[in-house]
Design a protein around this motif. Structure first.
Motif, PDB file in Angstrom:
ATOM      1  N   ILE A 105       0.882  -1.157   0.000  1.00 60.64           N
ATOM      2  CA  ILE A 105       0.000   0.000   0.000  1.00 60.64           C
ATOM      3  C   ILE A 105       0.921   1.209   0.000  1.00 60.64           C
ATOM      4  CG2 ILE A 105      -1.789   1.258   1.241  1.00 60.64           C
ATOM      5  CD1 ILE A 105      -2.687  -1.452   2.408  1.00 60.64           C
ATOM      6  N   ALA A 106       0.783   2.047  -1.007  1.00 60.12           N
ATOM      7  CA  ALA A 106       1.707   3.161  -1.230  1.00 60.12           C
ATOM      8  C   ALA A 106       1.885   4.022   0.018  1.00 60.12           C
ATOM      9  CB  ALA A 106       1.223   4.016  -2.396  1.00 60.12           C
ATOM     10  N   ALA A 107       3.073   4.576   0.139  1.00 64.01           N
ATOM     11  CA  ALA A 107       3.437   5.362   1.323  1.00 64.01           C
ATOM     12  C   ALA A 107       2.584   6.615   1.494  1.00 64.01           C
ATOM     13  CB  ALA A 107       4.915   5.743   1.256  1.00 64.01           C
ATOM     14  N   ASP A 108       2.025   7.148   0.394  1.00 66.98           N
ATOM     15  CA  ASP A 108       1.222   8.369   0.496  1.00 66.98           C
ATOM     16  C   ASP A 108      -0.250   8.102   0.808  1.00 66.98           C
ATOM     17  OD1 ASP A 108       0.610   7.293  -1.984  1.00 66.98           O
ATOM     18  OD2 ASP A 108       0.701   9.208  -3.047  1.00 66.98           O
ATOM     19  N   VAL A 109      -0.617   6.853   1.079  1.00 62.11           N
ATOM     20  CA  VAL A 109      -1.989   6.506   1.454  1.00 62.11           C
ATOM     21  C   VAL A 109      -2.177   6.814   2.929  1.00 62.11           C
ATOM     22  CG1 VAL A 109      -3.626   4.602   1.754  1.00 62.11           C
ATOM     23  CG2 VAL A 109      -2.249   4.756  -0.340  1.00 62.11           C
ATOM     24  N   THR A 110      -3.214   7.582   3.232  1.00 61.72           N
ATOM     25  CA  THR A 110      -3.506   7.941   4.624  1.00 61.72           C
ATOM     26  C   THR A 110      -4.340   6.837   5.276  1.00 61.72           C
ATOM     27  OG1 THR A 110      -5.561   9.062   4.071  1.00 61.72           O
ATOM     28  CG2 THR A 110      -3.536  10.400   4.028  1.00 61.72           C
ATOM     29  N   PRO A 111      -4.315   6.757   6.602  1.00 62.27           N
ATOM     30  CA  PRO A 111      -5.168   5.780   7.285  1.00 62.27           C
ATOM     31  C   PRO A 111      -6.653   5.981   6.949  1.00 62.27           C
ATOM     32  CG  PRO A 111      -3.516   6.623   8.795  1.00 62.27           C
ATOM     33  CD  PRO A 111      -3.416   7.449   7.541  1.00 62.27           C
ATOM     34  N   LYS A 134      -1.251   0.275   8.721  1.00 64.65           N
ATOM     35  CA  LYS A 134      -1.371  -1.071   9.304  1.00 64.65           C
ATOM     36  C   LYS A 134      -2.186  -1.038  10.591  1.00 64.65           C
ATOM     37  CE  LYS A 134       2.850  -3.218   7.534  1.00 64.65           C
ATOM     38  NZ  LYS A 134       4.151  -3.786   7.916  1.00 64.65           N
ATOM     39  N   THR A 135      -1.965  -0.032  11.426  1.00 66.52           N
ATOM     40  CA  THR A 135      -2.710   0.096  12.676  1.00 66.52           C
ATOM     41  C   THR A 135      -4.186   0.339  12.399  1.00 66.52           C
ATOM     42  OG1 THR A 135      -0.765   0.928  13.847  1.00 66.52           O
ATOM     43  CG2 THR A 135      -2.921   1.421  14.826  1.00 66.52           C
ATOM     44  N   ALA A 136      -4.474   1.227  11.445  1.00 67.63           N
ATOM     45  CA  ALA A 136      -5.866   1.538  11.118  1.00 67.63           C
ATOM     46  C   ALA A 136      -6.603   0.320  10.579  1.00 67.63           C
ATOM     47  CB  ALA A 136      -5.913   2.671  10.092  1.00 67.63           C
ATOM     48  N   LEU A 137      -5.908  -0.536   9.829  1.00 68.83           N
ATOM     49  CA  LEU A 137      -6.526  -1.704   9.192  1.00 68.83           C
ATOM     50  C   LEU A 137      -6.374  -2.988  10.006  1.00 68.83           C
ATOM     51  CD1 LEU A 137      -5.412  -1.081   5.500  1.00 68.83           C
ATOM     52  CD2 LEU A 137      -7.696  -0.702   6.475  1.00 68.83           C
ATOM     53  N   ALA A 138      -5.822  -2.918  11.184  1.00 63.82           N
ATOM     54  CA  ALA A 138      -5.483  -4.110  11.958  1.00 63.82           C
ATOM     55  C   ALA A 138      -6.650  -5.092  12.084  1.00 63.82           C
ATOM     56  CB  ALA A 138      -4.980  -3.726  13.346  1.00 63.82           C
ATOM     57  N   ASP A 139      -7.855  -4.602  12.275  1.00 65.79           N
ATOM     58  CA  ASP A 139      -9.003  -5.507  12.442  1.00 65.79           C
ATOM     59  C   ASP A 139      -9.504  -6.057  11.109  1.00 65.79           C
ATOM     60  OD1 ASP A 139     -10.012  -3.032  11.614  1.00 65.79           O
ATOM     61  OD2 ASP A 139     -11.889  -3.301  12.719  1.00 65.79           O
TER      62      ASP A 139
END
Length: 142
Positions: A105-111, A134-139
């Motif tokens: 997932i590209a580095a410029d993608v925001t949570p 990764k934290t935002a999508l953890a679930d």
């Protein structure tokens, strides 16, 4: 949902070619490997282990092909750019990302963008994304 057309396998400039793993071996198995290296069958332990893994993957190739087909998994490296995710979000779609290999997932993608465009992530291999994404999508990562 379907993958966006723009999410084709590509080579990212900073993508590593390998992933480091750690395994524990018994002394007898390790001794066998060392002997085969000393006898010139393999250049080093890693060469032996990579060869053994490839042989097992080849041995089970039919099962892997069937599972990949059945589960609609993308093989190899998949890059999801900011534009890909914005397109999905703007279309009201949530991506179901399934990759056997490496998903980036590209580095410029925001949570926030990731949360509004990615419904589920199933990775057999590796996922590269910012820690915040990764934290935002953890679930949603399985």
């Amino acid at each position: 949902m379907a993958q966006p057309a723009a999410a084709r396998p590509t080579k990212a400039a900073t993508t590593p070619e390998t992933e480091k793993i750690t395994i524990n071996l018994g002394f007898v198995d390790l001794g066998h490997i060392e002997l085969l290296v000393q006898e010139g069958f393999y250049s080093n332990r890693s060469d032996f282990i990579r060869t053994a893994i490839r042989n097992q993957i080849d041995r089970h190739a039919d099962v892997v092909r069937q599972a990949v087909s059945r589960k609609s998994v993308a093989l190899g490296l998949r890059l999801f750019s900011r534009a890909d995710l914005e397109t999905a979000r703007d279309a009201g779609q949530m991506l179901d990302i399934r990759v056997l290999g490496l998903a980036i997932i590209a580095a410029d993608v925001t949570p926030e963008l990731a949360l509004t465009s990615i419904g589920n992530i199933s990775i057999l291999g590796g996922l590269q994304a910012s820690d915040a994404v990764k934290t935002a999508l953890a679930d949603r990562i399985t």
